[in-house]
Write a protein that holds these residues in place. Structure first.
Motif, PDB file in Angstrom:
ATOM      1  N   LYS A  98       0.847  -1.215   0.000  1.00 23.14           N
ATOM      2  CA  LYS A  98       0.000   0.000   0.000  1.00 23.14           C
ATOM      3  C   LYS A  98       0.873   1.252   0.000  1.00 23.14           C
ATOM      4  O   LYS A  98       0.601   2.207  -0.740  1.00 23.14           O
ATOM      5  CB  LYS A  98      -0.911  -0.035   1.236  1.00 23.14           C
ATOM      6  N   GLN A  99       1.941   1.237   0.821  1.00 22.87           N
ATOM      7  CA  GLN A  99       2.858   2.392   0.855  1.00 22.87           C
ATOM      8  C   GLN A  99       3.523   2.599  -0.508  1.00 22.87           C
ATOM      9  O   GLN A  99       3.773   3.729  -0.926  1.00 22.87           O
ATOM     10  CB  GLN A  99       3.929   2.209   1.938  1.00 22.87           C
ATOM     11  N   ALA A 100       3.814   1.485  -1.209  1.00 22.83           N
ATOM     12  CA  ALA A 100       4.430   1.582  -2.541  1.00 22.83           C
ATOM     13  C   ALA A 100       3.482   2.278  -3.520  1.00 22.83           C
ATOM     14  O   ALA A 100       3.901   3.107  -4.334  1.00 22.83           O
ATOM     15  CB  ALA A 100       4.802   0.195  -3.055  1.00 22.83           C
ATOM     16  N   VAL A 101       2.185   1.953  -3.434  1.00 15.71           N
ATOM     17  CA  VAL A 101       1.177   2.623  -4.285  1.00 15.71           C
ATOM     18  C   VAL A 101       1.155   4.119  -3.990  1.00 15.71           C
ATOM     19  O   VAL A 101       1.199   4.956  -4.896  1.00 15.71           O
ATOM     20  CB  VAL A 101      -0.240   2.019  -4.056  1.00 15.71           C
ATOM     21  N   ILE A 102       1.102   4.455  -2.690  1.00 13.29           N
ATOM     22  CA  ILE A 102       1.015   5.868  -2.281  1.00 13.29           C
ATOM     23  C   ILE A 102       2.249   6.631  -2.766  1.00 13.29           C
ATOM     24  O   ILE A 102       2.144   7.758  -3.276  1.00 13.29           O
ATOM     25  CB  ILE A 102       0.849   5.970  -0.742  1.00 13.29           C
ATOM     26  N   SER A 103       3.414   5.984  -2.633  1.00 11.99           N
ATOM     27  CA  SER A 103       4.661   6.620  -3.054  1.00 11.99           C
ATOM     28  C   SER A 103       4.689   6.845  -4.571  1.00 11.99           C
ATOM     29  O   SER A 103       5.057   7.933  -5.045  1.00 11.99           O
ATOM     30  CB  SER A 103       5.836   5.742  -2.621  1.00 11.99           C
ATOM     31  N   LEU A 104       4.293   5.822  -5.350  1.00 10.64           N
ATOM     32  CA  LEU A 104       4.271   5.965  -6.818  1.00 10.64           C
ATOM     33  C   LEU A 104       3.296   7.060  -7.243  1.00 10.64           C
ATOM     34  O   LEU A 104       3.580   7.861  -8.136  1.00 10.64           O
ATOM     35  CB  LEU A 104       3.873   4.634  -7.475  1.00 10.64           C
ATOM     36  N   HIS A 105       2.138   7.115  -6.571  1.00 14.08           N
ATOM     37  CA  HIS A 105       1.137   8.147  -6.892  1.00 14.08           C
ATOM     38  C   HIS A 105       1.691   9.540  -6.588  1.00 14.08           C
ATOM     39  O   HIS A 105       1.540  10.472  -7.388  1.00 14.08           O
ATOM     40  CB  HIS A 105      -0.149   7.884  -6.096  1.00 14.08           C
ATOM     41  N   ALA A 106       2.363   9.652  -5.429  1.00 12.91           N
ATOM     42  CA  ALA A 106       2.904  10.957  -5.005  1.00 12.91           C
ATOM     43  C   ALA A 106       3.975  11.452  -5.976  1.00 12.91           C
ATOM     44  O   ALA A 106       4.165  12.657  -6.154  1.00 12.91           O
ATOM     45  CB  ALA A 106       3.475  10.844  -3.599  1.00 12.91           C
ATOM     46  N   LYS A 107       4.685  10.516  -6.623  1.00 11.85           N
ATOM     47  CA  LYS A 107       5.730  10.903  -7.574  1.00 11.85           C
ATOM     48  C   LYS A 107       5.154  11.214  -8.955  1.00 11.85           C
ATOM     49  O   LYS A 107       5.919  11.426  -9.904  1.00 11.85           O
ATOM     50  CB  LYS A 107       6.761   9.775  -7.685  1.00 11.85           C
ATOM     51  N   GLY A 108       3.822  11.182  -9.081  1.00 10.23           N
ATOM     52  CA  GLY A 108       3.194  11.516 -10.364  1.00 10.23           C
ATOM     53  C   GLY A 108       3.246  10.374 -11.365  1.00 10.23           C
ATOM     54  O   GLY A 108       3.647  10.566 -12.519  1.00 10.23           O
ATOM     55  N   TYR A 109       2.878   9.186 -10.924  1.00  8.20           N
ATOM     56  CA  TYR A 109       2.958   7.986 -11.780  1.00  8.20           C
ATOM     57  C   TYR A 109       2.216   8.170 -13.106  1.00  8.20           C
ATOM     58  O   TYR A 109       1.108   8.703 -13.145  1.00  8.20           O
ATOM     59  CB  TYR A 109       2.360   6.778 -11.034  1.00  8.20           C
ATOM     60  N   THR A 110       2.849   7.739 -14.181  1.00  9.88           N
ATOM     61  CA  THR A 110       2.163   7.674 -15.483  1.00  9.88           C
ATOM     62  C   THR A 110       2.365   6.270 -16.054  1.00  9.88           C
ATOM     63  O   THR A 110       3.358   5.607 -15.760  1.00  9.88           O
ATOM     64  CB  THR A 110       2.729   8.701 -16.494  1.00  9.88           C
ATOM     65  N   ALA A 111       1.408   5.846 -16.883  1.00 11.73           N
ATOM     66  CA  ALA A 111       1.500   4.504 -17.469  1.00 11.73           C
ATOM     67  C   ALA A 111       2.737   4.403 -18.355  1.00 11.73           C
ATOM     68  O   ALA A 111       3.142   5.392 -18.977  1.00 11.73           O
ATOM     69  CB  ALA A 111       0.245   4.234 -18.295  1.00 11.73           C
ATOM     70  N   PRO A 112       3.359   3.200 -18.423  1.00 15.91           N
ATOM     71  CA  PRO A 112       4.533   3.062 -19.296  1.00 15.91           C
ATOM     72  C   PRO A 112       4.160   3.256 -20.772  1.00 15.91           C
ATOM     73  O   PRO A 112       3.003   3.041 -21.157  1.00 15.91           O
ATOM     74  CB  PRO A 112       5.002   1.620 -19.040  1.00 15.91           C
ATOM     75  N   VAL A 113       5.128   3.672 -21.558  1.00 11.58           N
ATOM     76  CA  VAL A 113       4.907   3.852 -23.002  1.00 11.58           C
ATOM     77  C   VAL A 113       5.158   2.512 -23.697  1.00 11.58           C
ATOM     78  O   VAL A 113       6.126   1.814 -23.382  1.00 11.58           O
ATOM     79  CB  VAL A 113       5.890   4.924 -23.552  1.00 11.58           C
TER      80      VAL A 113
END
Length: 793
Positions: A686-701
């Protein structure tokens, strides 16, 4: 606050070296010290070595260190971790204790010898370093007598269970002078860093788990003798039927070692009085076994012995081995039909037949004994229950098991059977408290001195069962549920049979990703079953294949591939949280995720070759991409070597023996995480999700993938063809290898061609469907479903 950057383990026997390996697994450099030898071995003399040579002086600890590489089950999560353990000896290296933050004593169980070692430790340690003893029962207070004030403040017992990597329990035993901050730090460090289930025990003989566990085992032996049961009969009903490990009673004693067990029992026997002392007396036939050297697994015979393919059990009266027996009664059959351990136990324990009488006579004294020791060995019932679950693998601790049988009903039967019921239990019932635990609005409480107190849990422990009761579910079907984990994170939980993937789970994956993209920060895919996922629903695949429904199967495989691509290209981060068995389709669910947060004990592999298939849900492509992405950027590398390694991993159905090994096999990359404490896995994900979201996650190309093509295909097959010629693999194995090689090579294209992901998925699907139709593959699937192991045909 304290930090442990380096440790020292004093004593390099099985337990000491095992603790050193566990510390190395979590990245803590460790000194492993033992005595310096007093004489040379023949081998050392032949080499011209002298007693003063360093290699001789460190021989004992170095031997302990090297034995770790051969032990089973493996003490290391990766063999490379041995580099973090440095061997030394008590005479030359004690001054190096100034370098370490934690010193763990694991020498022989003898108070005088331990005190000699602590005398040296006190002389050489640095102020403020923590010292602990891994004693299994010697008084921790007595060990600290005569030591300096700083030593006494920083000293406590830390009792690991063997093997330290796998057994969860860590009993922490403070003295009257242990600094409360040190105690608090060690409990938190034990849970968060060592990954243990920590209970605080009092300084009493054998502490909590060994005191009650040994009592329970000896009561079982007595009941066997008094009731005329056989060793095999007892084991057939004291294992999974009552929520205990498969090894039940006597197989457990064989694994532990009868000599070890007798030593632990004698420790209590020497320190208690009256009726309790009588229970801890070693029965005569066990003494004869000890005299004969029949210690169990390590000596080749104990309560059981293997003769050819047969396993025979010991007759305690004649000390001869006889065919293994099972207890068959109406209650045993009825209990097997029940769902859940509580219902199975009720069906057995209250039955008036040989099985019911045996189990009642085994369990009720343990309930009584645990209640008598409440307050003496631990401050609350929760510590006692947790110790038995984590140390002995019981599904229910004694008070939880008592609850499962109904406290009032069991107490009445105990009184009728003349079994002592401690006054506080009777008092509890009189006051209207009818259970030791209660659950309210998803929160758990335990009985303590006339009231219910909340069960203290680390914030990192998430119970999905209780969370669903508290918050409900967003959506569910037969295979999976979508749950709100809080803080804007959703969780997709599998709950099909063995968590096998069918169309119901694929539908929920599609729904979950859509729902999360609209309303959540991200998604965790995880569960709290026995295993993360053992693969796709093999029974369904075989049934469709035998009915020649290739069109249906084509549709299912397309659905699977599309769901995996949906996970990969979700606009919100998807984090997979695998643990235990993560095989075939289970691994395929993890590979396309934005991040994998694996448990340290994760056994991951694409094992489809074992059932005559290749991965069909995109696993070949994703493992190949993981390998490619691990290559150093801007450096030319050999594409063929990458293809070779992926081919070998899948064709040989390699399964990692830990999360660390899954990383070495490229199922995890350097950015993926590993949780040492399995109870914290969902929190970490769950913390990994929150961290990725906070860093502005975008889908891979979407990018094209370079493949080795036709020439690479030929290279891949060279090894497989020579293995057929040498008889190592069958012609059918070669056919599977050819299909796999064709997929990984990217078909009939020139070396280095860049292809689209969908092109590789189409090749994979075609290969999978052609293998499904093969009679020999169907035989392999059928054999796996019936026997639970691969068929070589």
């Amino acid at each position: 606050m304290q930090h442990i950057k380096k440790a020292a383990v004093l004593g390099s026997g099985v337990m000491g070296s095992g603790i050193a390996a566990h510390l190395a697994n979590i990245g803590i450099p460790t000194l492993l010290l033992d005595i310096a030898p007093k004489e040379l071995t023949e081998e050392e003399s032949a080499k011209g070595l002298k007693l003063e040579d360093r290699v001789v002086r460190n021989r004992i600890s170095e031997t302990g260190r090297h034995k770790l590489l051969k032990q089973k089950p493996a003490p290391f999560t990766s063999k490379a971790n041995i580099a973090l353990i440095e061997a030394g000896n008590f005479e030359d290296d004690m001054e190096r204790l100034k370098e370490v933050d934690w010193i763990i004593e694991v020498v022989v169980e003898n108070l005088a010898i331990k005190k000699q070692v602590f005398d040296l430790v006190d002389t050489h340690r640095k102020q403020g370093s923590i010292i602990s003893s891994n004693t299994s029962g010697i008084s921790v207070e007595k060990m600290a007598e005569g030591r300096s004030e700083d030593f006494r403040k920083h000293f406590l017992g830390t009792h690991f269970f063997n093997p330290p990597r796998y057994l969860k329990l860590l009993e922490v035993i403070p003295t009257s002078e242990t600094d409360l901050e040190v105690l608090s730090f060690m409990k938190k460090f034990g849970e968060d860093v060592l990954g243990k289930g920590v209970v605080e025990a009092k300084d009493t003989p054998n502490f909590i788990a060994n005191r009650i566990g040994t009592y329970g085992l000896l009561v079982t032996v007595q009941q066997m003798l008094e009731g005329g049961y056989s060793v095999g009969e007892v084991d057939s009903v004291t294992g999974p039927l009552i929520g205990r490990p498969k090894s039940a009673t006597f197989r457990t004693l064989d694994v532990v070692g009868l000599d070890t067990f007798a030593h632990v029992a004698k420790n209590v026997y020497d320190q208690v009085e009256g009726a309790e002392k009588k229970v801890f007396e070693i029965p005569g036939f066990i003494q004869k076994m000890l005299d004969n050297g029949w210690y169990g697994s390590k000596s080749g015979q104990g309560f059981y012995v293997k003769q050819g393919k047969d396993i025979l059990e010991l007759n305690p009266e004649t000390l001869e081995y006889i065919p293994r027996q099972k207890l068959k009664t109406a209650a045993v059959e009825m209990s097997k039909q029940q769902k859940g351990t509580a219902n199975k136990m009720k069906a057995l324990v209250y039955a008036d037949d040989r099985a019911g009488q045996l189990l009642w006579n085994i369990l009720s004294p343990v309930f009584s004994y645990s209640a008598q020791l409440y307050g003496e060995i631990a401050d609350d019932i929760q510590a006692i229950d947790s110790a038995m679950k984590w140390g002995f693998g019981w599904e229910l601790g004694p008070f939880e098991a008592w609850d499962a049988l109904g406290v009032e009903k069991a107490v009445q039967k105990m009184k009728d059977s003349n079994i002592d019921v401690p006054a506080w239990v009777t008092d509890m019932l009189t006051k209207g408290f009818t259970s030791f635990y209660k659950e309210e609005d998803g929160d758990l409480y335990f009985y303590h001195h006339g009231e219910y107190k909340p069960v203290a849990e680390n914030e990192k422990v998430i119970s999905l069962k209780r969370l669903k009761k508290k918050n409900g579910v967003i959506k569910k079907n037969t295979g999976a549920s979508l749950i709100d984990l809080g803080d804007g994170v959703a969780l997709l939980e599998f709950h099909s049979q063995s968590n096998a993937i069918g169309l119901d789970i694929l539908q929920m994956i599609n729904f979950a990703v859509d729902e999360v993209e609209k309303n959540y920060k991200g998604l965790v895919i995880g569960n709290q079953g026995k295993n993360f996922c053992v693969g796709a629903n093999l029974g369904m695949i075989l049934m469709e294949a035998q009915d020649d429904n290739i069109y249906e199967l084509d549709m299912v495989v397309r659905h699977f591939q599309n769901a995996m691509m949906k996970i990969k290209y979700s606009s919100k981060p998807v984090v997979a949280a695998p643990f235990a068995m993560t095989l075939g389709g289970g691994a395929e669910v993890c590979l396309p995720a934005a991040h994998i947060q694996a448990s340290s004990e994760t056994y991951m592999g694409l094992v489809e070759a074992g059932v005559g298939l290749i991965p069909g849900g995109g696993g070949n492509k994703e493992l190949y991409i993981k390998h490619l992405s691990s290559m150093p950027k801007g450096v030319d590398f050999d594409l063929q070597q990458v293809a070779n390694r992926v081919f070998e991993t899948i064709a040989m159905a390699k399964v990692s023996t830990s999360g660390e090994e899954a990383r070495e096999n490229n199922f995890l990359n350097s950015a993926d995480g590993i949780s040492v404490n399995g109870d914290h896995l969902l929190y970490d994900a769950k913390q990994a999700v929150i961290s990725l979201h906070a860093k502005g996650y975008t889908a891979p190309v979407r990018r094209k993938i370079p493949v080795v093509g036709e020439t690479g295909y030929a290279t891949l097959l060279l090894g497989a063809q020579s293995m057929v010629r040498s008889g190592y693999i069958s012609e059918h194995d070669l056919m599977i290898a050819k299909k796999l090689a064709f997929v990984l090579a990217g078909g009939k294209v020139p070396y280095g061609t860049e292809v689209d992901e969908q092109y590789l998925l189409d090749l994979e699907r075609e290969a999978f469907l052609s293998l499904v139709a093969e009679p020999k593959s169907q035989q392999r699937m059928q054999h796996m479903l019936l026997k639970g192991k691969p068929l070589r045909n």
